[in-house]
Design an enzyme around this catalytic site. Structure first.
Site, mmCIF file in Angstrom:
data_model
loop_
_atom_site.group_PDB
_atom_site.id
_atom_site.type_symbol
_atom_site.label_atom_id
_atom_site.label_comp_id
_atom_site.label_asym_id
_atom_site.label_seq_id
_atom_site.Cartn_x
_atom_site.Cartn_y
_atom_site.Cartn_z
ATOM 1 N N HIS A 108 0.484 -1.415 -0.042
ATOM 2 C CA HIS A 108 -0.272 -0.259 -0.251
ATOM 3 C C HIS A 108 0.474 1.358 -0.320
ATOM 4 C CE1 HIS A 108 -3.443 -2.105 0.296
ATOM 5 N NE2 HIS A 108 -3.728 -2.191 1.745
ATOM 6 N N HIS A 181 -9.646 2.410 0.069
ATOM 7 C CA HIS A 181 -9.743 1.496 0.915
ATOM 8 C C HIS A 181 -10.921 1.268 1.519
ATOM 9 C CE1 HIS A 181 -7.744 -2.177 3.580
ATOM 10 N NE2 HIS A 181 -6.857 -2.170 2.246
ATOM 11 N N GLU A 338 -11.697 -3.884 -2.760
ATOM 12 C CA GLU A 338 -10.556 -2.810 -3.299
ATOM 13 C C GLU A 338 -10.040 -3.494 -5.187
ATOM 14 O OE1 GLU A 338 -6.788 -3.358 -0.450
ATOM 15 O OE2 GLU A 338 -8.778 -4.380 0.919
#
Length: 373
Positions: A108, A181, A338
Site C-alpha cells: 500500500h 480502501h 479494492e
C-alpha cells in the site's frame, strides 16, 4: 449547498485538516472526504426503512487516522495499492528498491503512502456534487522513479452512487496502482459490529490469483469453482450464503484477503477504461440495503478485515448500539472491495502492461459503489 467544508482537526507542521461534505438531495446521500489521504470518512445512505445508514468504517478525528493501527480506513492508496513482492522491481534493467513495510514485501505505498499525504481538494461540480483531489508524488518518493500527478474525483450521482475516478500522468516510466480502501458495513457501522451476516454475489468472476504464503500472487490463475470458498456465483448456488459461514474456509483461515479477476478474457487482463461493469453485490442481513460494485479495473481484492485490531470506542465514530452499549470495532467489522490492477503486476511479465505508466500516457480507472434499498 451540495459541497461544503468543515474543520477536521490539525496536523503538526501541516495546519488544518479540512473535511469536504457532499450532499445529493436527489439520491439522499451524503459523503465526507478529508484532504488527509483523500480519505472517505462517512458515506450515509437511506435504507428500506428510510433510515440514514453510515456504511463505512472510520474515525471522528484526525488523530484516529494518524494511529499506527489505522487499517487504511477509507483511504486513497498509492503509489502502489496492495503488494509488490520482495519490495523491488526493475525497469529497463535498473532495479528499484522500496520500503518493505510488510517484510519482505511492500504494501500500500510503503512507510508513508498516499494515504498519509495532504491532498489538494477543489469542488468541481455542485450538481451532482463532485470534488477533485490532487497529489504530486515526487521522483524518489518511497523509492519510486519519476514525478507523477494523481487525481481522484469523488462524485455522488443522482442514481444513488459514489463514483471514484483516478487519473495519473508521469515524467518517467513508473508503476502505478490506485484504489480506495473503504470498509463497508451495510447494517450501519453504529449498529452492526460485524459483516458476518452479509451475503455476497460475484458476477462472471471465474478466477482468483493464487497467493503465496505472504499473499503475493504466484502468477497463476485459479478457477473459483475449484475452491468452494472462493465461488460466490449464483450459477453454482453460492451467491446467498452468509460471509460468516465461509470466513473460516477461505485460504489462510482468517477470512478473505484475495484478489479476484474481473475480466479473464484478454491476455493482459485489462479492461477498457471507458467500459465499466458490475462485479459484486453485497446485501445487508435484513435485506434493507444492497451495494453493487462496478469497476473498469482488471481485478479487485476482497478483504473482510480479519486483521483489524480492536479500535478504542472513544476514537471511532461507531460509538453506540441501539441498546446504548458501545460498539467494539474490530475483526470482521467491514469488508473492502479494492478495485485495482493485479498485485505485484510490475514483476509479472504477462501483467506488466496493466500498471507500467509511461510519459505521455494517462493511467485511468473508475470504481462505482451503487446503493439500492
Amino acid at each position: 449547498m451540495p459541497v461544503t467544508t468543515e474543520q477536521f482537526g490539525t496536523l503538526p507542521g501541516n495546519g488544518a485538516v479540512t473535511q469536504y461534505v457532499l450532499v445529493n438531495p436527489k439520491s439522499r446521500m451524503t459523503a465526507k472526504i478529508i484532504d488527509y489521504g483523500a480519505t472517505l470518512t462517512h458515506l450515509i445512505v437511506k435504507n428500506k426503512q428510510n433510515q440514514d445508514v453510515d456504511v463505512v468504517l472510520g474515525y471522528d478525528s484526525i488523530e484516529g487516522y494518524r494511529t499506527d493501527g489505522n487499517p487504511f480506513f477509507g483511504a486513497t492508496v498509492g503509489r502502489w495499492a496492495n503488494r509488490i513482492g520482495e519490495a523491488k522491481f526493475s525497469i529497463n534493467g535498473k532495479e528499484y528498491k522500496l520500503f518493505a513495510n510488510q517484510a519482505p514485501n511492500h504494501l500500500h505505498g510503503g512507510k508513508e503512502g498516499f494515504d498519509k499525504k495532504m491532498w489538494k481538494i477543489s469542488p468541481i461540480s455542485q450538481d451532482p456534487p463532485s470534488i477533485e483531489c490532487t497529489y504530486l508524488s515526487p521522483d524518489g518518493e518511497e523509492g519510486y522513479p519519476g514525478n507523477i500527478t494523481v487525481t481522484c474525483k469523488y462524485t455522488l450521482t443522482d442514481a444513488g452512487e459514489i463514483s471514484m475516478e483516478y487519473n495519473a500522468t508521469c515524467d518517467a516510466e513508473t508503476p502505478v496502482n490506485l484504489t480506495n480502501h473503504s470498509y463497508f458495513n451495510l447494517g450501519g457501522v453504529e449498529k452492526a459490529s460485524t459483516i458476518k451476516n452479509h451475503t455476497l454475489e460475484l458476477f462472471n468472476v471465474k478466477y482468483f490469483l493464487e497467493p503465496d504464503d505472504m499473499s503475493v500472487p504466484t502468477g497463476k490463475l485459479i478457477p473459483t469453482h475449484a475452491h468452494p470458498a472462493m465461488d460466490f456465483s449464483a450459477q453454482h448456488g453460492n451467491a446467498h450464503k452468509t460471509l460468516g459461514s465461509r470466513l473460516s474456509h477461505a485460504p489462510g483461515g482468517m477470512g478473505y484477503d484475495q484478489h479476484f479477476v474481473a475480466n479473464p478474457d484478454t491476455k493482459t487482463y485489462r479492461i477498457d477504461p471507458s467500459s465499466i461493469r458490475d462485479v459484486a453485490e453485497l446485501k445487508a442481513p435484513d435485506g434493507s440495503l444492497t451495494m453493487t460494485v462496478a469497476t473498469t479495473d482488471p481485478g479487485f481484492q476482497i478483504y473482510t478485515g480479519g486483521f483489524i485490531q480492536a479500535v478504542p470506542t472513544n476514537q471511532s465514530k461507531q460509538t453506540q448500539l441501539a441498546n446504548g452499549k458501545p460498539v467494539q470495532v474490530g475483526q470482521y467489522a467491514g469488508v473492502c472491495f479494492e478495485c485495482s490492477r493485479f498485485p505485484d503486476a510490475i514483476n509479472k511479465e504477462d501483467w506488466r502492461a496493466q500498471c507500467l505508466l509511461k510519459p505521455g500516457d494517462t493511467y485511468k480507472s473508475q470504481t462505482i459503489y451503487r446503493f439500492t434499498a
